[in-house]
Structure formats: structure tokens, C-alpha cells
Design a protein around this motif. Structure first.
Motif, PDB file in Angstrom:
ATOM      1  N   ILE A 368       0.838  -1.203   0.000  1.00  0.00           N
ATOM      2  CA  ILE A 368       0.000   0.000   0.000  1.00  0.00           C
ATOM      3  C   ILE A 368       0.872   1.251   0.000  1.00  0.00           C
ATOM      4  CG2 ILE A 368      -1.702   1.305   1.317  1.00  0.00           C
ATOM      5  CD1 ILE A 368      -2.834  -1.145  -0.087  1.00  0.00           C
ATOM      6  N   CYS A 369       1.926   1.184   0.834  1.00  0.00           N
ATOM      7  CA  CYS A 369       2.844   2.345   0.902  1.00  0.00           C
ATOM      8  C   CYS A 369       3.520   2.585  -0.438  1.00  0.00           C
ATOM      9  CB  CYS A 369       3.876   2.105   1.991  1.00  0.00           C
ATOM     10  SG  CYS A 369       5.049   3.459   2.228  1.00  0.00           S
ATOM     11  N   ARG A 370       3.927   1.526  -1.085  1.00  0.00           N
ATOM     12  CA  ARG A 370       4.582   1.672  -2.392  1.00  0.00           C
ATOM     13  C   ARG A 370       3.622   2.285  -3.415  1.00  0.00           C
ATOM     14  NH1 ARG A 370       4.721  -0.665  -7.041  1.00  0.00           N
ATOM     15  NH2 ARG A 370       3.174  -2.207  -6.378  1.00  0.00           N
ATOM     16  N   GLN A 371       2.376   1.782  -3.378  1.00  0.00           N
ATOM     17  CA  GLN A 371       1.399   2.326  -4.309  1.00  0.00           C
ATOM     18  C   GLN A 371       1.121   3.803  -4.027  1.00  0.00           C
ATOM     19  OE1 GLN A 371      -2.090  -0.140  -4.094  1.00  0.00           O
ATOM     20  NE2 GLN A 371      -1.033  -1.995  -4.906  1.00  0.00           N
ATOM     21  N   ARG A 372       1.078   4.173  -2.763  1.00  0.00           N
ATOM     22  CA  ARG A 372       0.850   5.584  -2.411  1.00  0.00           C
ATOM     23  C   ARG A 372       2.028   6.444  -2.834  1.00  0.00           C
ATOM     24  NH1 ARG A 372      -1.407   6.495   3.529  1.00  0.00           N
ATOM     25  NH2 ARG A 372      -1.314   8.620   2.659  1.00  0.00           N
ATOM     26  N   LYS A 373       3.235   5.887  -2.658  1.00  0.00           N
ATOM     27  CA  LYS A 373       4.402   6.651  -3.097  1.00  0.00           C
ATOM     28  C   LYS A 373       4.316   6.941  -4.603  1.00  0.00           C
ATOM     29  CE  LYS A 373       7.774   5.159   0.386  1.00  0.00           C
ATOM     30  NZ  LYS A 373       8.181   6.494   0.846  1.00  0.00           N
ATOM     31  N   GLU A 374       3.923   5.905  -5.367  1.00  0.00           N
ATOM     32  CA  GLU A 374       3.788   6.107  -6.801  1.00  0.00           C
ATOM     33  C   GLU A 374       2.686   7.133  -7.105  1.00  0.00           C
ATOM     34  OE1 GLU A 374       5.600   5.000  -9.218  1.00  0.00           O
ATOM     35  OE2 GLU A 374       6.916   3.824  -7.883  1.00  0.00           O
ATOM     36  N   SER A 375       1.609   7.029  -6.335  1.00  0.00           N
ATOM     37  CA  SER A 375       0.511   7.986  -6.545  1.00  0.00           C
ATOM     38  C   SER A 375       0.952   9.405  -6.203  1.00  0.00           C
ATOM     39  CB  SER A 375      -0.698   7.578  -5.704  1.00  0.00           C
ATOM     40  OG  SER A 375      -1.741   8.520  -5.825  1.00  0.00           O
TER      41      SER A 375
END
Length: 492
Positions: A368-375
């Protein structure tokens, strides 16, 4: 003709003594050899030693040598006022009885001051032969008449209503009449047998008839004599009752007492109570002690062996109980160890499952954190030029000590600062943003506040200046760090 006469008349060399005749009969009873001549031959080969002959015939190893038996006088009825008859004087040894299951031979003594004398002379025998048929016929007719009479008028003694009360009444009356007396067992005959069997002692059953003159005299002069009292109390359990009561009458039928006073010596033999001796008629105190002593001496070895067997059985039972207790204790300990091991294994399994769940949660959170970073990277605008007016330059210090620097427009939202910090690789998953001096948290710029669906302020409204310094404070707990360390250890 008796068996003794048969033995004495058998064979060409019939010059054998009465003692040797008794030994032949004794040997025949033990070995069950039918041929009397063979029995005599075997005894002659062993110098008339019964014990050696028996062991040789039955192929039993000889025990330790015993002293030679004392010669016994012929057991004939003396012709005097006190006639004493002894039947089956010899008794097989206990070892042979136990090995071959031979029933004990009862030692029966008849005595009486008024016993009928045998016929004497030709005229005596002639009168005896003449009167015997008449006497026999009269006896049979009398028995038939008595049987018919008892059908319509039964003997009240046949109905036992209070057996223990009959014994207690007799004992009380006996003790009141004779101040010196042996100790009586106050209970039924069956209870007396059970007590003797339990204690492994001789039981002396005494039946008394107050209507017989010799009974009262026997009680006064013999049974209540101090020496007899001491002997009976030391060696036997004494049970007594009157034959005029139902209980005494019933026991007299069981023991087949021909006359009173009568006594029977009972002891444990082959695990059942057996009559081993009988005394009928009047006996003096010394004669009573002698006869009882002979019976006790002959069968004491039976009780000694029974006590030894019982002690061995009790010892084996005790050993078995101790072994069972130790076995149960060992099983309990093994069960406790197994339960403890299973519990530890279950605890370890739970810990593994818990750590696996935490690992999955952590991996999910990292994803989730990785996806948020990308977002956040995609949501960031391009960094404005330095020449643009009112550009806000922020120096951001990360928790790991690294520093970031970037320019923002005053019209940018505080979320732009958050997205910039969050998209950096050294950014913690959760954090708050503080100003340097004075230290204060920038509203709307923390990770929790960004998640809320609210309108966030602009940089110019949040109090930012052209050049400001910010500090990033991680909001990850120490427990999370410990879990990460434990996971690393498990992986190693």
C-alpha cells in the motif's frame, strides 16, 4: 473283618506287628496303591520308613532327614471303666497333603464312662446274636414312627429363627454357671468359621446337652479347668452352643455328633474349613489337653503353610500394588511431559502463525505504501523556477538525517509538501511535519490528516515564508521496529 485283619492275614509271611500293619495302611492311603503285598514290599525295602517309601514311590525329592518315628502301641480298647477308642491315629504329613491333594484323615477319639462293653465269652456272644435282630427291628420301627410323627409335628429345633441369639444365650448361661471358663466366640457357627479362616487358627466347636449327665460334669471338671482354659485360649477359637436350641441342633446335624459332650476341631485345609479331629464323650482335663494337643501338633503345619502362603500372597499383592502405583505415576509423568510438549508446540505454532500474519500485514502495508508513493509522485507538479516571484523554498530534514530541498508555489496546497516527502525513498510510512522555530506542527500535512477527505490549506495560508526549514517526525512505534527485528531473525 477289618482292614488291619486283612493285612495281617495276607501273604505267606504274615508275622507282622500291629505297628507295621498301620504303616502299610497309612502308606496305601497316601500312595493309592491297591496291592497290599506291594505296599509291604516297598516298606520293607525302605526299612519301614514311611516318608522315604512315599517319596520314592511318588518320585518326590527327599526332604531333610527327620528323626525316626517313635513306636506306637496297638490302639486297642482297654477293658476298664474309662474306655477310650482312637481311630485313624496316623495322619499324612502336610507336604504330601499339599502335593497330592489328599483329604485329611480325621483323628477321632471316643470316650465315655457308660459305654457298652463288648460281649465276653460264649454266653455273652450268644445273647448278643440273639438280641441283635430284635434290637435292630425295634430301632427301625422306632425310626419310622418318629419320621411319621415329625411329618405332623416337626421338631421346633428345625426352625432357626435367631441363631446368634441362641449362641449368646448359651454363652451367658455358661459364664454365669462356671466362673472360670474359656473365651467363647459370640456369633453363629458360620461367623466362627469365617473368623478362624481369617485368623488362620483352629476352631473348636463344642456342643452341650444339659440333659446329659456327662455334659455338665465335663464342663465343670474338664472344659473349665484352668490348664484347659489356658490351652484353648492360646491355641483355638472356641465356639459353643446347646443342642436344645435350633442353632446347636443344626450344627450337630452338620457335624454329625453322635453324643454329647462332643467337640470338633476345624481348620483351613485346601482353602476350605475341614473337620480334622473329633472328641466324643467324657474326657478328663489332662486327657482333653493331650488329645487336643495331638490334633494341633498333627495339623499345625497346615496352618503354618497357609499363613506362609497368605503372607506370600499379601507380599505379592503389595509388590503388585507398588508396581501399579509406580506405573501409574510413570504414566502420569509421561502424560504431563506430553501435554507440556504439546502445549509448547501449540504455543510455538501460534507464535509462528502470529508472526506470519504480521509479516503478511507488513507486506500488505508495504505494498500500500509503495502504491501511495507512486501515486504521490504522479500527483506532484513540476518544481517551479527559482526566478518566479514568491517562490517558497523549503529545506526538509528527514528522520534518517538526510536533507531534501525543493521549491513550491505559494498557491500550492500543503498536500504538495506531504506528497513530496512521502514519495521520497527514505520517507517513513507515517509521519508529521513540524516547523523549525517556533516548533509547531503544520496543520493538514501529516499522514493521518492527508487521508481525511477535507479541504487542506495553501502554503501561503499555512504561514510558510520564502525560505523555511521543516522537520519530519516518524510516527512508527518501537514495537513495529521490534517486530521487524524478530522477523529478520526468523528469516536468518
Amino acid at each position: 473283618m477289618s482292614r488291619t485283619d486283612d493285612v495281617a492275614a495276607d501273604g505267606p509271611n504274615s508275622n507282622i506287628s500291629v505297628e507295621q500293619t498301620e504303616k502299610i495302611l497309612h502308606f496305601q492311603d497316601i500312595t493309592q496303591v491297591d496291592d497290599l503285598e506291594r505296599c509291604r514290599t516297598i516298606l520293607q525295602q525302605h526299612n519301614w520308613n514311611i516318608q522315604s517309601a512315599v517319596h520314592s514311590t511318588l518320585n518326590v525329592p527327599d526332604p531333610e532327614p527327620l528323626p525316626p518315628p517313635q513306636p506306637q502301641a496297638p490302639q486297642l480298647l482297654p477293658q476298664n471303666d474309662n474306655n477310650h477308642g482312637v481311630r485313624n491315629r496316623f495322619s499324612p504329613t502336610h507336604s504330601i497333603l499339599r502335593q497330592h491333594q489328599v483329604m485329611p484323615r480325621q483323628m477321632i477319639y471316643f470316650a465315655g464312662r457308660h459305654r457298652q462293653q463288648p460281649p465276653q465269652g460264649i454266653f455273652g456272644w450268644g445273647f448278643f446274636l440273639l438280641i441283635s435282630p430284635i434290637k435292630y427291628t425295634f430301632t427301625q420301627v422306632f425310626e419310622v414312627l418318629r419320621f411319621v410323627w415329625r411329618i405332623f409335628f416337626p421338631d421346633p429345633r428345625e426352625m432357626v429363627t435367631n441363631a446368634e441369639g441362641d449362641v449368646t444365650t448359651f454363652v451367658r448361661e455358661f459364664q454365669d454357671k462356671f466362673h472360670t471358663h474359656p473365651n467363647f466366640f459370640e456369633g453363629t457357627y458360620a461367623k466362627a468359621q469365617a473368623e478362624a479362616k481369617k485368623e488362620l487358627r483352629f476352631l473348636l466347636a463344642f456342643l452341650h446337652d444339659p440333659k446329659v449327665e456327662d455334659s455338665e460334669l465335663f464342663c465343670r471338671e474338664s472344659l473349665c479347668h484352668s490348664d484347659v482354659v489356658e490351652f484353648i485360649n492360646r491355641n483355638m477359637i472356641l465356639w459353643g452352643c446347646s443342642v436344645q436350641t435350633p442353632e446347636g441342633y443344626r450344627v450337630s446335624k452338620i457335624l454329625r455328633y453322635p453324643e454329647c459332650p462332643s467337640m470338633a476341631v476345624v481348620c483351613l485345609f485346601q482353602n476350605k474349613m475341614t473337620v480334622v479331629g473329633r472328641l466324643h464323650g467324657y474326657l478328663s482335663s489332662q486327657e482333653l489337653i493331650n488329645k487336643l494337643s495331638e490334633i494341633v501338633e498333627a495339623y499345625e503345619s497346615v496352618l503354618v503353610a497357609a499363613r506362609s502362603d497368605r503372607n506370600a500372597l499379601m507380599q505379592n499383592q503389595l509388590i503388585r500394588q507398588e508396581q501399579d502405583a509406580a506405573y501409574k505415576e510413570s504414566l502420569q509423568k509421561d502424560k504431563e511431559k506430553m501435554d507440556k510438549k504439546l502445549k509448547e508446540e501449540e504455543e510455538i505454532q501460534k507464535q509462528k502463525e502470529k508472526k506470519a500474519q504480521l509479516r503478511r500485514d507488513k507486506e500488505f502495508a508495504e505494498e500500500i505504501c509503495r502504491q501511495r508513493k507512486e501515486s504521490c509522485k504522479q500527483d506532484l507538479r513540476e518544481e517551479p523556477n527559482q526566478d518566479q516571484p514568491d517562490v517558497v523554498t523549503l529545506l526538509i530534514k528527514m528522520p534518517d538525517g538526510s536533507r531534501l530541498k525543493r521549491r513550491f508555489l505559494p498557491t500550492d496546497s500543503v498536500k504538495a509538501v506531504h506528497d513530496y516527502v512521502y514519495s521520497h525513498e527514505s520517507s517513513p510510512p507515517r509521519f508529521k511535519v513540524f516547523t523549525n522555530f517556533p516548533r509547531r506542527a503544520i496543520p493538514g500535512c501529516s499522514t493521518e490528516e492527508i487521508d481525511d477527505d477535507v479541504d487542506l490549506p495553501l502554503l501561503k495560508d499555512a504561514g510558510f515564508h520564502r525560505n523555511d526549514s521543516l522537520f519530519i517526525q516518524s510516527m512508527i512505534d518501537d514495537d513495529d521496529d521490534d517486530e521487524d527485528d524478530s522477523d529478520e531473525e526468523d528469516n536468518r
